[in-house]
Design an enzyme around this catalytic site. Structure first.
Site, mmCIF file in Angstrom:
data_model
loop_
_atom_site.group_PDB
_atom_site.id
_atom_site.type_symbol
_atom_site.label_atom_id
_atom_site.label_comp_id
_atom_site.label_asym_id
_atom_site.label_seq_id
_atom_site.Cartn_x
_atom_site.Cartn_y
_atom_site.Cartn_z
ATOM 1 N N ASP A 96 0.857 -1.194 0.000
ATOM 2 C CA ASP A 96 0.000 0.000 0.000
ATOM 3 C C ASP A 96 0.888 1.236 0.000
ATOM 4 O OD1 ASP A 96 -3.057 0.777 1.751
ATOM 5 O OD2 ASP A 96 -1.712 2.145 0.714
ATOM 6 N N ASP A 133 -3.276 2.171 -5.682
ATOM 7 C CA ASP A 133 -2.088 2.171 -4.815
ATOM 8 C C ASP A 133 -1.946 0.934 -3.945
ATOM 9 O OD1 ASP A 133 -3.761 2.651 -2.546
ATOM 10 O OD2 ASP A 133 -2.145 3.832 -1.641
ATOM 11 N N GLU A 134 -2.724 -0.090 -4.241
ATOM 12 C CA GLU A 134 -2.749 -1.245 -3.350
ATOM 13 C C GLU A 134 -2.827 -2.546 -4.131
ATOM 14 O OE1 GLU A 134 -5.758 -2.018 0.036
ATOM 15 O OE2 GLU A 134 -6.108 -0.008 -0.720
HETATM 16 N N1 DCP Z 1 -8.599 7.844 -2.093
HETATM 17 C C1 DCP Z 1 -9.698 8.639 -2.420
HETATM 18 N N2 DCP Z 1 -10.779 8.721 -1.574
HETATM 19 C C2 DCP Z 1 -10.784 8.019 -0.401
HETATM 20 C C3 DCP Z 1 -9.681 7.200 -0.063
HETATM 21 C C4 DCP Z 1 -8.595 7.140 -0.935
HETATM 22 O O1 DCP Z 1 -9.700 9.262 -3.479
HETATM 23 N N3 DCP Z 1 -11.826 8.106 0.427
HETATM 24 C C5 DCP Z 1 -7.434 7.800 -3.011
HETATM 25 C C6 DCP Z 1 -6.399 8.790 -2.593
HETATM 26 C C7 DCP Z 1 -5.294 7.975 -1.986
HETATM 27 C C8 DCP Z 1 -5.436 6.634 -2.680
HETATM 28 O O2 DCP Z 1 -6.824 6.518 -3.025
HETATM 29 O O3 DCP Z 1 -4.015 8.562 -2.163
HETATM 30 C C9 DCP Z 1 -5.004 5.473 -1.813
HETATM 31 O O4 DCP Z 1 -5.842 5.341 -0.683
HETATM 32 P P1 DCP Z 1 -5.292 4.926 0.727
HETATM 33 O O5 DCP Z 1 -6.461 4.633 1.576
HETATM 34 O O6 DCP Z 1 -4.226 3.876 0.593
HETATM 35 O O7 DCP Z 1 -4.643 6.278 1.276
HETATM 36 P P2 DCP Z 1 -3.225 6.894 1.066
HETATM 37 O O8 DCP Z 1 -2.359 6.072 0.188
HETATM 38 O O9 DCP Z 1 -3.408 8.305 0.603
HETATM 39 O O10 DCP Z 1 -2.653 6.961 2.514
HETATM 40 P P3 DCP Z 1 -2.008 5.808 3.411
HETATM 41 O O11 DCP Z 1 -0.582 6.209 3.607
HETATM 42 O O12 DCP Z 1 -2.789 5.823 4.691
HETATM 43 O O13 DCP Z 1 -2.169 4.533 2.632
HETATM 44 MG MG MG Z 2 -2.146 4.060 0.512
#
Ligand code: DCP
Ligand code: MG
Length: 356
Positions: free
Chosen positions: A9, A104-105
């Site tokens: 992730d 991203d996952e």
């Molecule tokens: N995303 C989005 N709306 C959401 C959740 C996520 O558009 N409610 C998008 C933005 C994030 C990406 O998906 O950058 C990946 O989601 P993650 O939940 O993995 O969040 P992040 O990668 O940003 O943060 P973390 O470091 O907690 O994984």
């Molecule tokens: Mg993430």
């Protein structure tokens, strides 16, 4: 034999990309999302912004109240998609058993992998390094013997960390885990479980399979398995994503729901003709809307054995559209068909989980 599953992730994915591409944003609270004037929401934010309590899905207006000097950036989906592709290529060089969950996952099944002398932990470390070398972005990894625990593990040492839950630790780990951390238990289920005095994995296990099935149907069976430290779901590599579809960007944003729906119908009939031309039969229909702030939303519906007429698909388009928020202008609509099947050989509906 226990499986070896890795969950990768990316850290603050969209925000990290923005900080990478614009050094002025580094070390600063950055929000990626829609503008507050147009009732936008936070897609994600940098770790600096998280210190102020800003979170994904929060209205941007609230986020800016929490941190007025935060820098708001509009998302650049094409860039994120391209980076996601780069990362996917690195994963596929390790194993074809890669199941992406979002940009991203992804899960990797490395049970029978010979890289790094079969050590899932070393494979995960190497992959994190390769991702960093190729993209200058950090990823976190979780390594465990099933998907659920691997995904939970990838959160434990975020950002830029790795964590492992060994087979002998799994059951104890789940026992102390608050149920809302279990992927698939959302807000409504959490509330219901709390009312039933189920707060942790141990409570969930103690509730027993029969009671969970009575209250939660098919999912009850799954929750019980998880509570016992088992997750039978396999890593399902993505089939080649073939789709046929059409999109249209408007000179002026559409605001009236009737016009948006009419545009979707029009694109549907065009997409369906293409499908006919190529003699394909599709099980899955996807509609896409891009809003004034360039954020986009897609919704899909699948049927058995496949969509036979454009009119039948129109019905589902209206259903999907009803579930989509429309508090902004729409700059683009798209309709596509995917998940193609042979006419005579339409597979039966798959069960929710593969029980092995
Ligand atoms: N995303 C989005 N709306 C959401 C959740 C996520 O558009 N409610 C998008 C933005 C994030 C990406 O998906 O950058 C990946 O989601 P993650 O939940 O993995 O969040 P992040 O990668 O940003 O943060 P973390 O470091 O907690 O994984
Ligand atoms: Mg993430």
């Amino acid at each position: 034999m226990n499986r070896k599953i890795i969950h990768i992730d990316m850290d603050a994915f969209y925000a990290s990309v923005e900080q990478r591409d614009n050094p002025k944003l580094r070390g600063k609270p950055v929000i990626v999302g829609g503008r507050s004037e147009s009732r936008g929401v936070v897609a994600t934010c940098s770790y600096e912004a998280r210190q102020y309590g800003i979170r994904s899905a929060m209205p941007t207006s609230k986020a800016l109240r929490l941190c007025p000097h935060a820098i708001l950036i509009s998302p650049r989906f094409e860039t994120y998609r391209a980076i996601s592709g780069q990362i996917r290529t690195l994963m596929l060089a390790i194993t074809p058993l890669v199941e992406p969950l979002s940009l991203d996952e992804a899960y990797l099944d490395v049970t029978n992998n010979q890289h790094e002398r079969g050590s899932a932990i070393r494979i995960a470390e190497r992959l994190r390094q390769e991702i960093y070398s190729a993209t200058e972005l950090t990823a976190s990894a979780g390594v465990s013997y099933n998907k659920m625990l691997a995904k939970i593990a990838s959160d434990l040492n975020k950002p830029n960390g790795l964590s492992v839950i060994l087979p002998e630790q799994g059951a104890d780990f789940i026992a102390t885990l608050p149920i809302e951390k279990i992927h698939g238990i959302g807000k409504a289920t959490t509330t219901k479980m709390h009312q039933m005095r189920i707060k942790t994995g141990a409570d969930l296990k103690a509730a027993g399979e029969a009671l969970l099935i009575r209250h939660f149907g098919k999912m009850g069976f799954f929750y019980y398995q998880i509570a016992c430290g088992n997750d039978p779901r396999e890593v399902k590599p993505q089939r080649e994503r073939k789709s046929i579809g059409v999109e249209k960007t408007f000179a002026q944003d559409l605001t009236h729901p009737d016009n948006i729906l009419a545009a979707l119908y029009e694109k549907n009939h065009e997409a369906f003709s293409l499908l006919r031309e190529k003699q394909q039969h599709a099980k899955t229909l996807t509609i896409k809307l891009k809003y004034s702030d360039f954020s986009q939303i897609t919704r899909s519906h699948s049927i058995n054995p496949y969509f036979m007429t454009a009119e039948n698909a129109d019905y589902w388009i209206a259903e999907l559209y009803r579930q989509i928020p429309t508090n902004q202008g729409v700059r683009l609509v798209g309709v596509s068909y995917s998940n193609f099947t042979e006419r005579s050989n339409a597979p039966q509906q798959m069960s929710l989980f593969h029980i092995t």
